[in-house]
Design an enzyme around this catalytic site. Structure first.
Site, PDB file in Angstrom:
ATOM      1  N   ASP A   2       0.842  -1.192   0.000  1.00  0.00           N
ATOM      2  CA  ASP A   2       0.000   0.000   0.000  1.00  0.00           C
ATOM      3  C   ASP A   2       0.879   1.245   0.000  1.00  0.00           C
ATOM      4  OD1 ASP A   2      -2.367  -1.343  -0.047  1.00  0.00           O
ATOM      5  OD2 ASP A   2      -2.585  -1.408   2.131  1.00  0.00           O
ATOM      6  N   TYR A  59       5.983  -9.006   7.059  1.00  0.00           N
ATOM      7  CA  TYR A  59       5.655  -7.615   7.379  1.00  0.00           C
ATOM      8  C   TYR A  59       6.049  -7.305   8.814  1.00  0.00           C
ATOM      9  CZ  TYR A  59       2.557  -7.561   3.296  1.00  0.00           C
ATOM     10  OH  TYR A  59       2.048  -7.618   2.034  1.00  0.00           O
ATOM     11  N   TYR A  86      -4.339  -9.323   2.866  1.00  0.00           N
ATOM     12  CA  TYR A  86      -4.513  -7.922   3.281  1.00  0.00           C
ATOM     13  C   TYR A  86      -4.142  -7.807   4.760  1.00  0.00           C
ATOM     14  CZ  TYR A  86      -7.236  -7.361  -1.037  1.00  0.00           C
ATOM     15  OH  TYR A  86      -7.644  -7.315  -2.341  1.00  0.00           O
TER      16      TYR A  86
END
Ligand SMILES: [Zn+2]
Length: 435
Positions: A262, A327, A400
Site C-alpha cells: 500500500d 511484514y 490484506y
C-alpha cells in the site's frame, strides 16, 4: 507432398509451368523466379527468373523451326520482357514493350532493395540498433494477386513476396552495413510499408531485473491519478521516469513488480523483486552501476542487476501471489495489553493459519467483492507500551495485512482484533521481505 522428379523432369516441369504462367500474366524476373525459389541456392530470384526465361527462349526457338506461330512469342515478349523482346524483334522486325509486372508492378529490383536497405540502416543507426529484424506490410491486393498466380504454378517451390523483400533487404543491411540479423531477440524490427515505401521502427523494450526499497511512506508504485488529479505526490514510476528516460532515450519507463505494498507501507529489508521496462529506447548501451547510482536516494532505492527477457515480467506477475511476504506492523490497541495477549496471538497462528478475507471495505469501490483465502505462517510480537505492540507477520502474498489486524468489521476472519478482544489500529506497516 514433395514429388520426386528426376533432373530432366524438373526442368520440363519448371519450363512448362513458366510457359503457362507467362502466357497469362506479365511477370518481372523477381516475381517469376520467386515461384521457383526453393530450387537452387544462393541465387537472387531475379537471376532465377531470368535464367528460366532464357531456358524457355531456347526451347521456343527450337520449336520455331517446326512452327510458324509467332503469336506466342509476341505474347511472351509482352509478358516476360527480355529475352523474348529481342527474339521477337529479330523474327518479326517489330519492337514491343513489356507490360508492368502483374504482382509487383515492376517495383522489385536490386536498386529498390538497395535504397530501402539504406533508409532502414539510417533509421537503425539513429536508434543505436545492432541486432535487427526486417518486417514487411503488404497491401491485400498484392497478396491476392500473388495467390492467383500461384494457382497456376503451385506452392511447392514458391516463396512469398514478403519473404523475398525481408531477405534481400536484410542481407544488404548485414553485408554492406555490418548489422546483425537476429530472429529470436532483435533489438528492433524495421517495418517496410511496401505500398507507401514508408519505414517504421519498433525498438524492442529493454527489461532489467532487480529489487527496490521504499524507505518512506506515501509513495505509490505506479502513478495514481484520479480525475486528472495525482493522489500521491511521488510514485516509483515517476521516480524512474525522471531519472532514467534520458539514459535510455526512452518514451516511458514502466515498472513491473512482484505484487505491491500500500501507499503508506514501506518496503524495507530484502526489497521487492521488480523488472523495469524502457519502452521504445533510442539508446541501448548503458552502465548498470551508473543507473543504480541514479536510483539510490534517501527515500527510494533500486538495485538493478541483469538484463532479462519479457518472460521474466510474466513470471514475476504470475508468481507474486505465491511468494511469501514478511511484514513488520506497529499496532495501537484500545485496551491495555498484557504479555498474555501477546502469547495468545502468537500461539493462535501455530494451529489456525487460514484467514478468510472479503474484499476490504477501503478498496470495494474499485474491486469486486470476493472471498480470498490466505495463510499466516507465523506471528512474533513485542509489547512496546501498554497500548502499542510490534508484530512480525509471515504470510502468503496477497493477504490484506491491515485487515488481518483490525478485522474490517468482521469481513476478515480471524483477525488480531478478534483474538485479543480489542479494537486495533495498524499505525505503521513495512514489508521486510518478499521471498
Ligand atoms: Zn514483379
Amino acid at each position: 507432398m514433395w514429388r520426386v522428379l528426376n533432373s530432366e523432369n524438373i526442368l520440363v516441369t519448371v519450363l512448362s509451368k513458366a510457359r503457362s504462367v507467362l502466357k497469362k500474366y506479365p511477370l518481372c524476373d523477381h516475381c517469376l523466379g520467386r515461384l521457383f525459389a526453393r530450387l537452387g541456392v544462393g541465387l537472387g530470384n531475379d537471376t532465377r527468373g531470368f535464367s528460366i526465361k532464357t531456358m524457355l527462349q531456347l526451347v521456343i526457338h527450337h520449336e520455331k523451326s517446326t512452327s510458324t506461330d509467332q503469336n506466342e512469342i509476341r505474347e511472351l515478349a509482352v509478358n516476360a520482357g527480355e529475352p523474348f523482346i529481342t527474339m521477337y524483334r529479330i523474327i518479326s522486325g517489330e519492337t514491343v514493350c513489356r507490360k508492368p509486372c502483374y504482382i509487383c508492378n515492376n517495383k522489385l529490383s536490386r536498386e529498390y532493395f538497395q535504397s530501402i536497405a539504406e533508409k532502414a540502416y539510417r533509421i537503425l543507426k539513429d536508434w543505436s540498433i545492432e541486432r535487427f529484424l526486417v518486417g514487411v506490410t503488404l497491401p491485400r491486393e498484392i497478396r491476392l494477386r500473388e495467390l492467383e498466380v500461384l494457382q497456376i504454378t503451385g506452392f511447392e517451390w514458391a516463396e512469398s513476396i514478403k519473404n523475398e523483400v525481408k531477405r534481400e533487404v536484410g542481407k544488404i543491411i548485414r553485408d554492406k552495413y555490418g548489422l546483425i540479423p537476429d530472429f529470436d531477440n532483435p533489438e528492433a524490427v524495421v517495418i517496410i510499408d511496401f505500398d507507401k515505401d514508408n519505414l517504421d521502427i519498433q525498438p524492442s523494450p529493454i527489461y532489467i531485473e532487480g529489487v527496490y526499497w521504499k524507505k518512506a511512506r506515501m509513495i505509490s508504485q505506479t502513478d495514481w491519478i484520479n480525475n486528472n488529479v495525482s493522489k500521491c505526490p511521488l510514485s516509483l514510476e515517476s521516480f524512474l521516469n525522471e531519472n532514467l528516460r534520458e539514459v535510455f532515450g526512452s518514451e516511458k519507463i514502466f515498472i513491473h513488480a512482484s505484487g505491491r505494498e500500500d501507499v503508506d507501507v514501506r518496503m524495507i529489508g530484502s526489497g521487492r523483486p521488480v523488472v523495469i521496462e524502457a519502452y521504445r529506447p533510442s539508446k541501448r548501451r548503458f552502465d548498470l552501476n551508473d543507473i543504480n547510482n541514479r536510483l539510490n536516494t534517501d527515500i527510494v532505492e533500486f538495485k538493478l542487476t541483469s538484463i532479462v527477457k519479457r518472460s521474466r515480467v510474466v513470471y514475476l506477475k504470475t508468481t507474486s501471489g505465491s511468494r511469501r511476504k514478511t511484514y513488520k506492523a506497529l499496532i495501537y490497541s484500545s485496551k491495555e495489553l498484557s504479555n498474555n495477549d501477546m502469547v495468545k496471538l502468537e500461539e493462535f497462528y501455530k494451529t489456525n493459519n487460514v484467514v478468510k478475507q472479503w474484499t476490504p471495505t477501503r478498496v470495494l469501490y474499485r474491486r469486486r467483492d470476493t472471498l480470498r483465502i490466505r495463510k499466516v505462517f507465523e506471528v512474533k510480537t513485542k509489547l512496546l507500551s501498554s497500548n502499542v505492540f510490534e508484530a512480525i507477520i509471515k504470510c502468503d502474498g496477497g493477504l490484506y495485512v491491515k485487515e488481518l489486524i483490525h478485522g474490517d468489521n468482521g469481513r476478515t476472519q480471524p483477525s488480531f482484533s478478534e483474538i485479543i478482544g480489542a479494537v486495533l489500529i495498524p499505525l505503521e506497516l513495512d514489508v521486510i521481505s518478499v521471498e
